[in-house]
Structure formats: C-alpha cells, structure tokens
Design a protein around this motif. Sequence first.
Motif, PDB file in Angstrom:
ATOM      1  N   LEU A 134      28.792  35.718  27.126  1.00 17.40           N
ATOM      2  CA  LEU A 134      29.977  34.929  27.481  1.00 17.40           C
ATOM      3  C   LEU A 134      29.833  33.466  27.073  1.00 17.40           C
ATOM      4  O   LEU A 134      30.729  32.667  27.343  1.00 17.40           O
ATOM      5  CB  LEU A 134      30.229  35.017  28.996  1.00 17.40           C
ATOM      6  N   GLY A 135      28.725  33.108  26.447  1.00 16.59           N
ATOM      7  CA  GLY A 135      28.522  31.727  26.016  1.00 16.59           C
ATOM      8  C   GLY A 135      28.528  30.771  27.195  1.00 16.59           C
ATOM      9  O   GLY A 135      27.858  30.988  28.199  1.00 16.59           O
ATOM     10  N   ILE A 136      29.339  29.720  27.100  1.00 18.82           N
ATOM     11  CA  ILE A 136      29.383  28.743  28.180  1.00 18.82           C
ATOM     12  C   ILE A 136      30.421  29.106  29.242  1.00 18.82           C
ATOM     13  O   ILE A 136      30.650  28.331  30.173  1.00 18.82           O
ATOM     14  CB  ILE A 136      29.680  27.331  27.628  1.00 18.82           C
ATOM     15  N   ARG A 137      31.023  30.298  29.133  1.00 20.01           N
ATOM     16  CA  ARG A 137      32.019  30.738  30.120  1.00 20.01           C
ATOM     17  C   ARG A 137      31.409  31.548  31.270  1.00 20.01           C
ATOM     18  O   ARG A 137      32.125  31.938  32.185  1.00 20.01           O
ATOM     19  CB  ARG A 137      33.078  31.615  29.457  1.00 20.01           C
ATOM     20  N   SER A 138      30.114  31.839  31.226  1.00 20.88           N
ATOM     21  CA  SER A 138      29.513  32.748  32.203  1.00 20.88           C
ATOM     22  C   SER A 138      29.821  32.323  33.634  1.00 20.88           C
ATOM     23  O   SER A 138      30.233  33.141  34.474  1.00 20.88           O
ATOM     24  CB  SER A 138      27.996  32.816  32.008  1.00 20.88           C
ATOM     25  N   THR A 139      29.608  31.049  33.947  1.00 22.32           N
ATOM     26  CA  THR A 139      29.806  30.566  35.317  1.00 22.32           C
ATOM     27  C   THR A 139      31.272  30.609  35.717  1.00 22.32           C
ATOM     28  O   THR A 139      31.619  31.057  36.819  1.00 22.32           O
ATOM     29  CB  THR A 139      29.250  29.144  35.468  1.00 22.32           C
ATOM     30  N   ALA A 140      32.156  30.145  34.855  1.00 20.62           N
ATOM     31  CA  ALA A 140      33.588  30.120  35.187  1.00 20.62           C
ATOM     32  C   ALA A 140      34.115  31.529  35.434  1.00 20.62           C
ATOM     33  O   ALA A 140      34.873  31.761  36.381  1.00 20.62           O
ATOM     34  CB  ALA A 140      34.380  29.435  34.078  1.00 20.62           C
ATOM     35  N   LEU A 141      33.694  32.497  34.602  1.00 25.56           N
ATOM     36  CA  LEU A 141      34.164  33.871  34.780  1.00 25.56           C
ATOM     37  C   LEU A 141      33.545  34.513  36.015  1.00 25.56           C
ATOM     38  O   LEU A 141      34.212  35.261  36.741  1.00 25.56           O
ATOM     39  CB  LEU A 141      33.849  34.697  33.535  1.00 25.56           C
ATOM     40  N   GLY A 142      32.275  34.232  36.270  1.00 25.77           N
ATOM     41  CA  GLY A 142      31.657  34.747  37.486  1.00 25.77           C
ATOM     42  C   GLY A 142      32.302  34.172  38.732  1.00 25.77           C
ATOM     43  O   GLY A 142      32.520  34.882  39.721  1.00 25.77           O
ATOM     44  N   ALA A 143      32.636  32.876  38.687  1.00 19.48           N
ATOM     45  CA  ALA A 143      33.313  32.246  39.825  1.00 19.48           C
ATOM     46  C   ALA A 143      34.677  32.880  40.060  1.00 19.48           C
ATOM     47  O   ALA A 143      35.081  33.140  41.201  1.00 19.48           O
ATOM     48  CB  ALA A 143      33.448  30.746  39.587  1.00 19.48           C
ATOM     49  N   ALA A 144      35.414  33.156  38.990  1.00 16.05           N
ATOM     50  CA  ALA A 144      36.745  33.763  39.121  1.00 16.05           C
ATOM     51  C   ALA A 144      36.669  35.172  39.699  1.00 16.05           C
ATOM     52  O   ALA A 144      37.589  35.623  40.391  1.00 16.05           O
ATOM     53  CB  ALA A 144      37.440  33.799  37.761  1.00 16.05           C
ATOM     54  N   SER A 145      35.563  35.876  39.433  1.00 18.27           N
ATOM     55  CA  SER A 145      35.438  37.254  39.927  1.00 18.27           C
ATOM     56  C   SER A 145      35.320  37.320  41.446  1.00 18.27           C
ATOM     57  O   SER A 145      35.652  38.336  42.057  1.00 18.27           O
ATOM     58  CB  SER A 145      34.225  37.936  39.289  1.00 18.27           C
ATOM     59  N   MET A 146      34.838  36.257  42.074  1.00 22.79           N
ATOM     60  CA  MET A 146      34.612  36.279  43.528  1.00 22.79           C
ATOM     61  C   MET A 146      35.920  36.429  44.312  1.00 22.79           C
ATOM     62  O   MET A 146      36.017  37.313  45.177  1.00 22.79           O
ATOM     63  CB  MET A 146      33.846  35.032  43.956  1.00 22.79           C
ATOM     64  N   PRO A 147      36.938  35.610  44.050  1.00 22.11           N
ATOM     65  CA  PRO A 147      38.202  35.835  44.760  1.00 22.11           C
ATOM     66  C   PRO A 147      38.886  37.140  44.378  1.00 22.11           C
ATOM     67  O   PRO A 147      39.602  37.726  45.195  1.00 22.11           O
ATOM     68  CB  PRO A 147      39.057  34.626  44.365  1.00 22.11           C
ATOM     69  N   ILE A 148      38.672  37.616  43.147  1.00 23.36           N
ATOM     70  CA  ILE A 148      39.244  38.911  42.752  1.00 23.36           C
ATOM     71  C   ILE A 148      38.642  40.025  43.602  1.00 23.36           C
ATOM     72  O   ILE A 148      39.355  40.894  44.116  1.00 23.36           O
ATOM     73  CB  ILE A 148      39.011  39.182  41.256  1.00 23.36           C
ATOM     74  N   THR A 149      37.318  39.999  43.762  1.00 23.65           N
ATOM     75  CA  THR A 149      36.643  41.006  44.580  1.00 23.65           C
ATOM     76  C   THR A 149      37.172  40.991  46.009  1.00 23.65           C
ATOM     77  O   THR A 149      37.443  42.040  46.602  1.00 23.65           O
ATOM     78  CB  THR A 149      35.124  40.766  44.570  1.00 23.65           C
ATOM     79  N   MET A 150      37.343  39.801  46.562  1.00 22.46           N
ATOM     80  CA  MET A 150      37.855  39.688  47.927  1.00 22.46           C
ATOM     81  C   MET A 150      39.282  40.213  48.022  1.00 22.46           C
ATOM     82  O   MET A 150      39.642  40.962  48.939  1.00 22.46           O
ATOM     83  CB  MET A 150      37.800  38.236  48.378  1.00 22.46           C
ATOM     84  N   PHE A 151      40.114  39.853  47.071  1.00 21.48           N
ATOM     85  CA  PHE A 151      41.517  40.284  47.061  1.00 21.48           C
ATOM     86  C   PHE A 151      41.628  41.803  46.997  1.00 21.48           C
ATOM     87  O   PHE A 151      42.392  42.416  47.749  1.00 21.48           O
ATOM     88  CB  PHE A 151      42.230  39.650  45.870  1.00 21.48           C
ATOM     89  N   LEU A 152      40.856  42.430  46.130  1.00 15.16           N
ATOM     90  CA  LEU A 152      40.956  43.873  45.936  1.00 15.16           C
ATOM     91  C   LEU A 152      40.286  44.667  47.062  1.00 15.16           C
ATOM     92  O   LEU A 152      40.474  45.875  47.158  1.00 15.16           O
ATOM     93  CB  LEU A 152      40.352  44.271  44.594  1.00 15.16           C
ATOM     94  N   SER A 153      39.508  43.995  47.901  1.00 15.87           N
ATOM     95  CA  SER A 153      38.871  44.694  49.019  1.00 15.87           C
ATOM     96  C   SER A 153      39.799  44.844  50.211  1.00 15.87           C
ATOM     97  O   SER A 153      39.499  45.576  51.156  1.00 15.87           O
ATOM     98  CB  SER A 153      37.612  43.941  49.470  1.00 15.87           C
ATOM     99  N   GLU A 154      40.942  44.144  50.180  1.00 19.21           N
ATOM    100  CA  GLU A 154      41.892  44.231  51.287  1.00 19.21           C
ATOM    101  C   GLU A 154      42.750  45.485  51.165  1.00 19.21           C
ATOM    102  O   GLU A 154      43.210  45.813  50.068  1.00 19.21           O
ATOM    103  CB  GLU A 154      42.813  42.999  51.299  1.00 19.21           C
ATOM    104  N   PRO A 155      42.998  46.190  52.285  1.00 17.18           N
ATOM    105  CA  PRO A 155      43.827  47.395  52.209  1.00 17.18           C
ATOM    106  C   PRO A 155      45.277  47.100  51.891  1.00 17.18           C
ATOM    107  O   PRO A 155      45.990  47.926  51.333  1.00 17.18           O
ATOM    108  CB  PRO A 155      43.699  48.001  53.609  1.00 17.18           C
ATOM    109  N   ASP A 156      45.733  45.911  52.268  1.00 16.35           N
ATOM    110  CA  ASP A 156      47.120  45.520  52.010  1.00 16.35           C
ATOM    111  C   ASP A 156      47.120  44.146  51.352  1.00 16.35           C
ATOM    112  O   ASP A 156      46.983  43.130  52.020  1.00 16.35           O
ATOM    113  CB  ASP A 156      47.919  45.470  53.314  1.00 16.35           C
ATOM    114  N   PRO A 157      47.216  44.093  50.014  1.00 14.02           N
ATOM    115  CA  PRO A 157      47.172  42.815  49.326  1.00 14.02           C
ATOM    116  C   PRO A 157      48.215  41.822  49.813  1.00 14.02           C
ATOM    117  O   PRO A 157      48.015  40.613  49.748  1.00 14.02           O
ATOM    118  CB  PRO A 157      47.421  43.194  47.858  1.00 14.02           C
ATOM    119  N   ALA A 158      49.339  42.317  50.319  1.00  9.92           N
ATOM    120  CA  ALA A 158      50.373  41.406  50.813  1.00  9.92           C
ATOM    121  C   ALA A 158      49.845  40.570  51.970  1.00  9.92           C
ATOM    122  O   ALA A 158      50.153  39.391  52.109  1.00  9.92           O
ATOM    123  CB  ALA A 158      51.609  42.188  51.243  1.00  9.92           C
ATOM    124  N   LEU A 159      49.003  41.188  52.825  1.00 11.80           N
ATOM    125  CA  LEU A 159      48.412  40.446  53.937  1.00 11.80           C
ATOM    126  C   LEU A 159      47.393  39.441  53.422  1.00 11.80           C
ATOM    127  O   LEU A 159      47.268  38.340  53.948  1.00 11.80           O
ATOM    128  CB  LEU A 159      47.738  41.416  54.913  1.00 11.80           C
TER     129      LEU A 159
END
Length: 399
Positions: free
Chosen positions: A364-389
């Motif tokens: 990922l070159g110099i994007r490794s940290t930025a992409l890894g950081a972005a994955s954290m809220p994605i993981t949290m969002f997708l772990s919710e049973p109801d994304p609307a909540l």
Amino acid sequence: MKITGDQQLIKKMNKTIVLDTIRQRQPLSRADISAAIGLNKATVSSLVSELIDSHLVTEMGPGESSGGRKPTLLHFNRSAGYAVGIDIRVNDLLAVLVDLEGHVLQEKTVPLADFTPEHVLEQIRKTIRQFSKKLPESPYGIVGIGIGVPGLVDDKSRVVSAPNLDWNQVDLYESLASEFGPNLHIDNEANAGAIGEKLYGAGREAQNLIYLSIGIGIGSGIIVGGELYRGTSNFSGEVGHMTVAENGPLCRCGNRGCWETLASEKALLDRAAKLWSDSHLDLEEIIQLARGGEPRAVQLLDEIGARLGVGLANLVNILNPELIVIGNRLSLAGDLLQDAMLRTIENRSLSYHRKKSGVAFANLGIRSTALGAASMPITMFLSEPDPALAQEGSPSAGL
C-alpha cells in the motif's frame, strides 16, 4: 427476559456471520451460505432479507443451476457507506475516503507547518467536510473516522505522547466526537499500518506479522494469530528504541544507540547533510541520485539498508514472524535498500528462525496507515445488527 436477550445476541452474531460470509465469498446464494456456516435455510433467508433491507447486501441475478431453479446470487454493497482514514505525519497529514471494502475514492495531502493540536484538529475537520461535500450517493454516508498518530495512544484513545509532534496528553477523541459522532477511532500509526497491510496489502495471507513504519522514527504494529498485539498498556511496538549500538547517537528518548537513530529516514537525512554539506537533500532527491548511480547516494542507502538489517535480524530472532512488512516513507527506497538489508539479516539472524520468515515492502506504499485507520470504523459499523442505529450521531449527521 434473559431468553429474549440471548435470542437477540444470537441473532446479531448470526447476522454478522452471514454478512462476513457474503463479503468474503461473494457472489454466492442463500443455499451456499447455509452450507458454509451450518445455519438452516429459513434462518439464512430471513437474515439475508434484513441485510437487503439495510442496503448492505444486494441481489445481482441468477447463478448456475445444479438441477433445479437457478439460485439468486448475493453481493455485498460496498457503496452503502464510506469511511475516512487519516494518517497524521510529521510534515503533513494524509487523508483518504474509502468505501466499505477499502477502495479509495478521494485522497488529500495537507501540509503541516504548525503542529499544535488546535491547528491539526482544524485541518482534520476541514478535510472531512471537504470529503463530505463530494460524497457519492449512499444510504449511510460517512459511517466513521479513523486516525493514526505517530506516538503513544492509550486504550481511551488519548494521545499520551507524540514526541515528533511535541504532543503530550492530547484528547483528539473528545475534540472531534461531538461534531463527527462516536464511531471515531484513534490509534498509533504503526498499529493502523499493520491492520491496513493485513486487510488490504502484503500481509493478507499472514497470521503473524510485523509492520514497520519507518519515517522520521521507527515504530511497529505486531499481529499475532491474526489479531493486533497491544501489550499491557496499549503501548507495544516501540522497536525503534531498542538499543543496537551501545554508545551510538543520542536519541530523542534520552537513550543512546536506538535503532531509529541509525536506520530511519531522519538518520538517512542527517547523514546526507554531512555528505552534501552545501545542500539540503530530501529522501526523494537522494533516491533519484542513487538510481542515477551517484556513488555517495548509493553508498548511503547501502549503509542504511545494513543498519536496517541489524534490527530486522533481532526481530526475526525474538519474534520469529511469518512476515515483516516495511512501510512509510523509507519504503520508497525499498529496491535500493534491499540487498544490504537481506545480506545483514542472513548474516545476523538464526538460520532456523529466518527459514520461514519473509520480508516485504508495503503493497500500500504510504497509504498503509490511512487505510488501516479507515478500516476501524468500518469494522465497528458492520458489527452492528442494525446499521440505522449505528448511524445515530454519525459523522454524516453533523455535516
């Protein structure tokens, strides 16, 4: 009440498993999911219907028949929402807007002449707002934000110390959450880089890896058994401060002979300043000179590669990782560092330890940290049973 609670928990877990199965194996049918995870077809069908209603899964047409009616194939909707990943670096910050599979849609580099927390926070706010104005249509908008910081971050997301930024006890979370919502993740930049390379880069197939972030300093993110190792106080990975030369140069930490005083970008630039006393070359200029065959530049990168190899040999001997991934700015010179680095590892590491340990430069070159950081809220969002909540108080709500 307990039975109801247990049923809700089991349903949440099953829905997460179904969604993860679709994400990892798409396209596939409901019957494929049932066979893969062992849930009955009626339960799978019900959960898939809810995921379709939540816009996280879409039907994409018929698949091949195995004798009966053609099955309807399912696909993860990566454009249901977006996340922001930010890498705070010593001279600038790199920000990316990604979809739910980590594909970059927008990218922005913001120079930083003023490193005060107030100024950096304002630049982060401006960048997120700019991304929001150009956001593609989606059901959920920006689902969360992740930030990598070059320093120690505790388990409450507070920046305890970031010496290269001259930060101590800075609470980025409280400063940003009121405007952008609670799905906000702040971590050490090397930890974020390790996650980025594990999910999207060179470490996809590795369960035990070390990501080295080599810029002004040297930090690492350590993944053991597929999970980030954080240490007792959340401060693991400060490999740049292991002593590799007992009476070596004085480090900013107060010690002498730390690895980062000899093998970081700063070490390279300090040495270059002595070799080219009449000019101030940056990393890119030194790389260009070396690729053109300039003897001093070639020799300098060879020296840095050898010193890099000394620390890498220590990591191979101590941790016996499957893979070491070298990222951040120094990875730009990877092809020029590699020979001396690998020779040194060969000479200094134990043969049985290095036999199954590989070394690679970040995909990922110099994007490794930025992409890894972005994955954290994605993981949290997708772990919710109801994304609307999960979206209540989300970043999009405040923009």
